[in-house]
Design an enzyme around this catalytic site. Structure first.
Site, PDB file in Angstrom:
ATOM      1  N   ASP A  56      41.614  37.993  39.208  1.00 34.89           N
ATOM      2  CA  ASP A  56      40.707  38.555  40.208  1.00 34.89           C
ATOM      3  C   ASP A  56      40.984  40.046  40.434  1.00 34.89           C
ATOM      4  O   ASP A  56      42.149  40.449  40.579  1.00 34.89           O
ATOM      5  CB  ASP A  56      40.918  37.797  41.532  1.00 34.89           C
ATOM      6  CG  ASP A  56      39.938  38.229  42.600  1.00 34.89           C
ATOM      7  OD1 ASP A  56      38.733  38.044  42.383  1.00 34.89           O
ATOM      8  OD2 ASP A  56      40.382  38.760  43.644  1.00 34.89           O
ATOM      9  N   GLU A  59      38.908  40.251  35.505  1.00 34.49           N
ATOM     10  CA  GLU A  59      37.654  40.556  36.187  1.00 34.49           C
ATOM     11  C   GLU A  59      37.535  42.081  36.256  1.00 34.49           C
ATOM     12  O   GLU A  59      37.913  42.715  37.241  1.00 34.49           O
ATOM     13  CB  GLU A  59      37.612  39.978  37.610  1.00 34.49           C
ATOM     14  CG  GLU A  59      36.220  40.095  38.218  1.00 34.49           C
ATOM     15  CD  GLU A  59      36.205  40.387  39.698  1.00 34.49           C
ATOM     16  OE1 GLU A  59      37.287  40.484  40.321  1.00 34.49           O
ATOM     17  OE2 GLU A  59      35.105  40.554  40.243  1.00 34.49           O
TER      18      GLU A  59
HETATM   19  O1  ISL Z   1      31.420  41.036  45.410  1.00 36.33           O
HETATM   20  C1  ISL Z   1      31.418  42.226  45.184  1.00 36.33           C
HETATM   21  C2  ISL Z   1      30.529  43.111  45.940  1.00 36.33           C
HETATM   22  O2  ISL Z   1      29.381  42.387  46.294  1.00 36.33           O
HETATM   23  C3  ISL Z   1      32.286  42.791  44.119  1.00 36.33           C
HETATM   24  O3  ISL Z   1      32.301  44.174  44.118  1.00 36.33           O
HETATM   25  C4  ISL Z   1      33.700  42.222  44.292  1.00 36.33           C
HETATM   26  O4  ISL Z   1      34.248  42.662  45.488  1.00 36.33           O
HETATM   27  C5  ISL Z   1      34.636  42.635  43.196  1.00 36.33           C
HETATM   28  O5  ISL Z   1      34.030  42.316  41.994  1.00 36.33           O
HETATM   29  C6  ISL Z   1      35.969  41.853  43.316  1.00 36.33           C
HETATM   30  O6  ISL Z   1      35.653  40.486  43.425  1.00 36.33           O
HETATM   31  C7  ISL Z   1      36.664  39.527  43.504  1.00 36.33           C
HETATM   32  O7  ISL Z   1      37.608  39.795  44.492  1.00 36.33           O
HETATM   33  C8  ISL Z   1      37.132  39.780  45.848  1.00 36.33           C
HETATM   34  C9  ISL Z   1      36.321  38.520  46.174  1.00 36.33           C
HETATM   35  O8  ISL Z   1      35.665  38.676  47.407  1.00 36.33           O
HETATM   36  C10 ISL Z   1      35.302  38.220  45.108  1.00 36.33           C
HETATM   37  O9  ISL Z   1      34.657  37.004  45.397  1.00 36.33           O
HETATM   38  C11 ISL Z   1      36.039  38.163  43.802  1.00 36.33           C
HETATM   39  O10 ISL Z   1      35.198  37.807  42.733  1.00 36.33           O
HETATM   40  C12 ISL Z   1      38.362  39.833  46.697  1.00 36.33           C
HETATM   41  O11 ISL Z   1      39.262  38.841  46.281  1.00 36.33           O
END
Ligand code: ISL
Ligand code: CA
Length: 567
Positions: A200, A279
């Site tokens: 993540d 990610e």
């Molecule tokens: O969801 C976003 C904005 O709408 C993205 O920019 C997201 O914050 C970013 O891709 C990181 O996402 C991941 O980490 C976040 C979590 O909220 C997301 O669901 C996850 O996919 C924090 O852990």
């Protein structure tokens, strides 16, 4: 014999556990629910699962705020349930990767509770604590979810850093004890048999140690505002392309991350055939192709507007130029953070065909495809009715900032609906029965179920309908798995300047497949200069008029695949 990594030929499916299948009728998806649907997934043609966080969590960010890295959320099940899930997945010849949140923990994690208890606590330095300056935060950095990235703790009179919500304090990865503990976590789940991790938000692990302030004349909330007005066509004054970098540049993508990935890779390589998928969309995270992450997501394929031939072709060229040869990037059009593609790529008239084209795009490009639960039945965005139903704190953070700025509730709520990731996280629609068969009748599910389950958007009815989206997915997934060139073949562009259709070959020494995808509502005529005879593999048009490989006559939105006979 060349050993092909299992994931190179995999079709992944993301399960968002809270919304997938509720086995005990409490309105929340769970692990036994997932196990009960494994046969369904196998029959669909899925070969690997990515499970969003399953750890105990206060669920402020639906599990991306982990309270115990060694546990299973009690509402999802027990450790034994999780072990059974791993076994049942493996028994079916499938693989399972889980989500690993390295950047931050929940503020309810025991590590943070200790860290916060006093400045002398041994875990104080596990997080990023700093003194304020003249009763102000250490610098002007903002959270990506809006507002200052610094939260004041009145007990110890220091600020802690959080790139995401204030309930998600960032770990201090410059502390070796943090790294050692997290590598333990990694071994713990690998020992239990998981096949790897989706990492993540990995770009956010380190921050600029000099705390260089950003130089921006806007705030994080302005980025949300801008995106909203652009979505509503109210704004074409473009946001400077580098706006996110100017805002967050000192808080992400620090060079130390490469050393960390090398170490993490070494841990994972202690086990056979395990993978790390970041990610992020940055080929640098792959190192030399063997020493950092195995793959990253091709987020630049995703867009807000319908896909076009030029968009997909240019994306393919960009990937070919920027990623080392032989690397398998992960293609993804739907996930738990983004608007559902059925809504996003649809022009309002041809959504069904556009969704089919999106799938064909994903399955014919040289990449590892990732699907998201519900897309196989054409689930679309669904908005909640009122503020108290909103579960996405990102949207609530925006709401509070805008209300504090004096904007009226009704107006801000309309924005919240568009921003809130709740729209694409509603429960899976299994049947045309109350609560879409996700939970029993009369239960209030954790997010409202979209009412369109009663209009055919459900698994049970689509199973028996030969022309359903579900059966289209099943057919296309099987086609890909039975056509080696679609998995391993090189991509050779044909008719490279056709703006309506993306036409290409996928070619291995043994097999050549011609793929033609018409992204428009008009028929298209394409000349390819191919001399071979061809044998039809698939056409989405009821009567395909493509007569020869040298001259293709494509119907509106046609998906056309044929094997070229060897000369
Ligand atoms: O969801 C976003 C904005 O709408 C993205 O920019 C997201 O914050 C970013 O891709 C990181 O996402 C991941 O980490 C976040 C979590 O909220 C997301 O669901 C996850 O996919 C924090 O852990
Ligand atoms: Ca449940």
């Amino acid at each position: 014999m060349k050993h092909t990594a299992w994931w190179h030929s995999a079709i992944f499916y993301q399960i968002y556990p809270r919304s997938f299948a509720d086995s005990n009728g409490d309105g929340i998806g769970d692990i036994l629910g997932i196990i009960a649907k494994l046969d369904y997934l196998q029959r669909l043609g899925i070969t690997a699962l990515w499970l969003s966080p399953h750890y105990p969590s206060p669920q402020i960010d639906v599990g991306y705020d982990v309270a115990d890295y060694y546990g299973v959320a009690p509402e999802y099940g027990t450790q034994d349930d999780f072990k059974r899930l791993v076994d049942e997945v493996h028994q079916r010849g499938m693989h399972l990767i889980t989500d690993l949140v390295l950047n931050h923990t929940s503020d309810q994690c025991a590590w943070f509770i200790e860290s916060k208890s006093s400045r002398e606590n041994p875990k104080r330095d596990w997080y990023v604590w700093l003194d304020g300056i003249d009763s102000q935060p250490p610098n002007n950095w903002e959270s990506q979810f809006g507002g200052s990235a610094w939260e004041f703790d009145p007990t110890t009179r220091q600020y802690y850093y959080h790139y995401f919500l204030k309930e998600q304090p960032d770990l201090n990865w410059r502390n070796p004890a943090v790294k050692a503990e997290m590598f333990n976590v990694v071994r713990y789940w690998l020992d239990m048999g998981v096949d790897g991790f989706r990492l993540d938000a990995i770009g956010t692990i380190f921050e600029d140690p000099l705390l260089t302030p950003h130089q921006c004349d806007f705030k994080a909330v302005d980025l949300f505002r801008y995106n909203l007005s652009w979505l509503q066509d109210q704004n074409d004054a473009p946001l400077p392309a580098d706006a996110y970098t100017r805002m967050f540049g000192h808080q992400v993508d620090q060079p130390e991350v490469h050393e960390l990935f090398c170490e993490l890779r070494a841990v994972v390589d202690e086990y056979p055939d395990r993978i790390l998928i970041g990610e992020a969309f940055d080929p640098a995270y792959l190192g030399d192709g063997t020493n950092e992450l195995h793959s990253v997501f091709n987020f630049s394929l995703t867009r807000e507007e319908p896909l076009t031939a030029d968009w997909v072709r240019n994306n393919h060229r960009k990937i070919t130029q920027s990623f080392p040869p032989g690397v398998k990037v992960c293609n993804i059009l739907n996930h738990h953070d983004g608007s559902r593609s059925f809504t996003r790529y649809g022009d309002g008239v041809h959504n069904f065909q556009q969704a089919q084209l999106a799938l064909a795009t994903l399955l014919t490009l040289p990449a590892v495809p990732f699907l998201y639960n519900g897309e196989e039945i054409g689930m679309s965005n669904h908005f909640v009715d009122s503020l108290d139903q909103v579960r996405d704190y990102l949207a609530m953070s925006y709401y509070q900032l805008e209300r504090a700025a004096g904007r009226p509730h009704e107006e801000v709520f309309q924005d919240v609906l568009r921003i809130s990731r709740d729209r694409n996280r509603t429960p899976m629609q299994w049947a045309n029965s109350p609560n879409a068969g996700f939970s029993p009748a009369g239960i209030t599910t954790w997010l409202p179920v979209s009412p369109n389950y009663a209009e055919g958007i459900n698994v049970e009815e689509q199973e028996v309908n030969p022309t359903s989206m579900l059966n289209f997915y099943r057919q296309m997934l099987a086609l890909r798995q039975h056509t080696p060139a679609l998995i391993e073949g090189a991509l050779i562009e044909m008719a490279a300047d056709n703006t309506h259709a993306f036409v290409f070959l996928r070619q291995t020494p043994e097999q050549t497949v011609l793929v033609a995808l018409n992204y428009t509502a008009q028929p298209v005529h394409v000349e390819t200069a191919l001399k071979q005879e061809m044998q039809l593999l698939f056409s989405s048009a009821s009567s395909s008029v493509a007569s020869s490989a040298s001259e293709l006559h494509l119907h509106p939105f046609e998906i056309f695949l044929a094997v070229l006979k060897q000369p």
